[in-house]
Design an enzyme around this catalytic site. Sequence first.
Site, PDB file in Angstrom:
ATOM      1  N   LYS A 177     110.796  64.083 -10.681  1.00  0.00           N
ATOM      2  CA  LYS A 177     110.660  62.409 -10.312  1.00  0.00           C
ATOM      3  C   LYS A 177     109.335  61.966 -10.650  1.00  0.00           C
ATOM      4  O   LYS A 177     107.773  62.616 -10.196  1.00  0.00           O
ATOM      5  CB  LYS A 177     110.951  62.554  -8.256  1.00  0.00           C
ATOM      6  CG  LYS A 177     111.209  61.121  -7.891  1.00  0.00           C
ATOM      7  CD  LYS A 177     111.106  61.315  -6.699  1.00  0.00           C
ATOM      8  CE  LYS A 177     111.081  60.249  -5.963  1.00  0.00           C
ATOM      9  NZ  LYS A 177     111.056  59.856  -4.316  1.00  0.00           N
ATOM     10  N   LYS A 200     110.183  50.130   2.654  1.00  0.00           N
ATOM     11  CA  LYS A 200     109.369  50.406   3.680  1.00  0.00           C
ATOM     12  C   LYS A 200     107.897  49.816   5.171  1.00  0.00           C
ATOM     13  O   LYS A 200     107.281  49.035   4.142  1.00  0.00           O
ATOM     14  CB  LYS A 200     107.710  51.805   3.151  1.00  0.00           C
ATOM     15  CG  LYS A 200     108.429  53.122   2.194  1.00  0.00           C
ATOM     16  CD  LYS A 200     107.923  53.477   1.643  1.00  0.00           C
ATOM     17  CE  LYS A 200     108.990  54.909   0.642  1.00  0.00           C
ATOM     18  NZ  LYS A 200     109.382  55.414   2.007  1.00  0.00           N
ATOM     19  N   ASP A 206     104.544  59.288  -5.417  1.00  0.00           N
ATOM     20  CA  ASP A 206     105.845  59.737  -5.771  1.00  0.00           C
ATOM     21  C   ASP A 206     106.191  59.723  -6.809  1.00  0.00           C
ATOM     22  O   ASP A 206     106.503  60.199  -7.148  1.00  0.00           O
ATOM     23  CB  ASP A 206     106.942  58.228  -5.288  1.00  0.00           C
ATOM     24  CG  ASP A 206     107.865  58.696  -4.642  1.00  0.00           C
ATOM     25  OD1 ASP A 206     107.933  59.872  -3.967  1.00  0.00           O
ATOM     26  OD2 ASP A 206     109.217  57.649  -4.348  1.00  0.00           O
ATOM     27  N   ASP A 212     115.840  52.777   0.066  1.00  0.00           N
ATOM     28  CA  ASP A 212     114.370  53.514   0.233  1.00  0.00           C
ATOM     29  C   ASP A 212     114.885  55.130  -0.789  1.00  0.00           C
ATOM     30  O   ASP A 212     114.153  55.738  -0.736  1.00  0.00           O
ATOM     31  CB  ASP A 212     114.258  53.486   1.220  1.00  0.00           C
ATOM     32  CG  ASP A 212     112.486  53.888   1.065  1.00  0.00           C
ATOM     33  OD1 ASP A 212     112.000  53.976   0.148  1.00  0.00           O
ATOM     34  OD2 ASP A 212     112.090  54.088   1.989  1.00  0.00           O
ATOM     35  N   ARG A 259     116.672  60.170  -5.362  1.00  0.00           N
ATOM     36  CA  ARG A 259     117.885  60.918  -6.060  1.00  0.00           C
ATOM     37  C   ARG A 259     118.653  60.202  -6.805  1.00  0.00           C
ATOM     38  O   ARG A 259     119.897  61.222  -7.702  1.00  0.00           O
ATOM     39  CB  ARG A 259     118.434  61.426  -4.452  1.00  0.00           C
ATOM     40  CG  ARG A 259     118.852  59.651  -3.415  1.00  0.00           C
ATOM     41  CD  ARG A 259     119.642  59.773  -2.448  1.00  0.00           C
ATOM     42  NE  ARG A 259     118.108  60.243  -1.661  1.00  0.00           N
ATOM     43  CZ  ARG A 259     118.195  60.632  -0.269  1.00  0.00           C
ATOM     44  NH1 ARG A 259     119.496  60.807   0.306  1.00  0.00           N
ATOM     45  NH2 ARG A 259     117.120  61.061   0.682  1.00  0.00           N
TER      46      ARG A 259
HETATM   47  N1  BES Z   1     109.140  58.828  -1.716  1.00  0.00           N
HETATM   48  C1  BES Z   1     109.816  58.994  -0.373  1.00  0.00           C
HETATM   49  C2  BES Z   1     110.094  60.313   0.288  1.00  0.00           C
HETATM   50  C3  BES Z   1     108.462  60.660   1.112  1.00  0.00           C
HETATM   51  C4  BES Z   1     108.450  59.539   2.053  1.00  0.00           C
HETATM   52  C5  BES Z   1     107.442  61.180   0.531  1.00  0.00           C
HETATM   53  C6  BES Z   1     107.269  60.427   2.561  1.00  0.00           C
HETATM   54  C7  BES Z   1     106.673  61.479   1.124  1.00  0.00           C
HETATM   55  C8  BES Z   1     106.640  60.901   2.246  1.00  0.00           C
HETATM   56  C9  BES Z   1     111.273  58.829  -0.550  1.00  0.00           C
HETATM   57  O1  BES Z   1     111.810  57.409  -1.592  1.00  0.00           O
HETATM   58  C10 BES Z   1     111.798  57.921   0.545  1.00  0.00           C
HETATM   59  O2  BES Z   1     111.442  57.243   0.581  1.00  0.00           O
HETATM   60  N2  BES Z   1     112.839  58.782   1.073  1.00  0.00           N
HETATM   61  C11 BES Z   1     113.229  58.177   2.767  1.00  0.00           C
HETATM   62  C12 BES Z   1     114.449  58.377   2.404  1.00  0.00           C
HETATM   63  C13 BES Z   1     115.455  57.763   3.588  1.00  0.00           C
HETATM   64  C14 BES Z   1     115.954  56.659   2.950  1.00  0.00           C
HETATM   65  C15 BES Z   1     116.997  58.275   3.234  1.00  0.00           C
HETATM   66  C16 BES Z   1     112.368  58.365   3.692  1.00  0.00           C
HETATM   67  O3  BES Z   1     112.398  60.098   3.163  1.00  0.00           O
HETATM   68  O4  BES Z   1     112.505  57.780   4.323  1.00  0.00           O
HETATM   69 ZN    ZN Z   2     110.659  58.061  -2.981  1.00  0.00          ZN
HETATM   70 MN    MN Z   3     111.913  56.094  -1.209  1.00  0.00          MN
END
Ligand code: BES
Ligand code: ZN
Ligand code: MN
Length: 500
Positions: A273, A285, A296, A355, A359
């Site tokens: 990724k 966010k 990321d 967000d 995936r």
């Molecule tokens: N890059 C983030 C995941 C992440 C968040 C990694 C904080 C490390 C620290 C990912 O793209 C994301 O935002 N995931 C969301 C998914 C949700 C919207 C289902 C998350 O984890 O809040």
């Molecule tokens: Zn992300």
């Molecule tokens: Mn995200």
Amino acid sequence: MRFAAKTGSATEQKTACLILPVYSSGALPASTKQVNSAANGLIADLLRDGDIEGKVGDTLLIKPPQDVLESRGLRAERILLIGCGERKNFARKQYRRAVGVAYAALRKTKLENAVCFLNSEAARGTDAYRRTRIAVEVWHHRAYRYTATRSADAAKPCPQTSIGLAAKPAQAAQVRQGIKHGDATGRGMDMTRELGNLPANLCTPSHLVTVARQIAKANARLGVEVLTEADMKKHAMGALLSVTAGTAEPAKLIVLKYNGAAKSRKPVALVGKGITFDSGGISLKPGSAMDEMKFDMCGAATVLGVFQTIALLKPTLNLVGVIPACENLPGSKATKPGDVVTAMSGKTIEILNTDAEGRLILADALTYAQKFKPELIIDIATLTGACLIALGRHRSGLLSNSNKLAHALIKAGDAADDPAWQLPLDDEYKALLKSNFADLPNIGGRDAGTITAGAFLSEFVGDYDWAHLDIAGTAWLSGNRKGGTGRPVPLLLEYLLNRR
Ligand code: BES
Ligand code: ZN
Ligand code: MN
């Protein structure tokens, strides 16, 4: 930094600093004992007088008396004593810790070189190869400093230029192999950390392309291909394109190929990724710690780090790396919650939360990776905050459709001190991905966030053996030690280099 195996005894080493182990029981290890005799009992005295206790983490830097040096009983200018705790408890963890403090102590000095004898102590759960490799990797880790955008530090190079590692003659080959693997792994991890640490205004998808080309240039068995957004359109990568829609920064899909084995051997595919900044997009966010979303792209950086190491070691294997790279920003053209897009595989996806973008880019990258008819696919991604909640910062999350592959990766992680932990992928979890308007939604609700993300990815791997490493908790540290860790480069190399 250069590393070399040193087969001579401790007293024979002509070096700025001799690094020697001591135990808290007072019994001296062979190398230390020899130096102690040459120095008329100096080390035993220091232990008896309590100058150093010998607990794991204790250090004492001493300057041998001039007469000892003049009598040529000893040729080292300094001795750095390192506590190893109780001999009966001295195992892999204590060894790693001891090496770490030794290098931390050395790094504070101006001494240009050293010869280390910690690795000649038989730590439980290690052999001479492993101990050497750990020492070299730990040294790389401690020597690394981020300087790219810090003008004050850029001028201060690491004072140490060469490190010797003690090798009993019978183990010299093992020690040399440990140095070779440890050094290449360390260089790979340095690259992964550096890319993670670089700010998103510099570490763009195009920068990742530049780095991929640099790695490939150094090795004739390596090649790079880059897909632009126009190419992505031709390949109907609707999921990847939906994530980059809100930004002016051009997205890239980077493909690295390493051919180190016969053409008939199927490659392993690594998919990383590469979100160079994740603002969340329209599902923005919250502001706090959003700077950390420059990390990321650590999955991408991991793939590049592994290729860097592979380029140095030239092992007999075939490897493909696929890196989807873009930013996730809001904008007038950004994808909106509720939008439905068609992935390269043909599946439609309702984007309920912009967000959950990792995936989406991985869905198309996983589909594209199948073009290379790999033997198996491993993706690496900072995918879910939920993984950090579930496993903290110690173990990466691992999900797989093959228990055999999962076990091999867990074993590799344990062997490399870069551990992972498997989470389940039952059909009941896949059932949480239901959309009224598309084949799939891109989120599964509050429950089991790491698993539903893995379940989503599993929809894009066809019948291939596949494993997913969620490195949201392990790829970087927060707080005053904020920075990339270089994980899970050691896990992946352990797996790749020992695969038959
Ligand atoms: N890059 C983030 C995941 C992440 C968040 C990694 C904080 C490390 C620290 C990912 O793209 C994301 O935002 N995931 C969301 C998914 C949700 C919207 C289902 C998350 O984890 O809040
Ligand atoms: Zn992300
Ligand atoms: Mn995200």
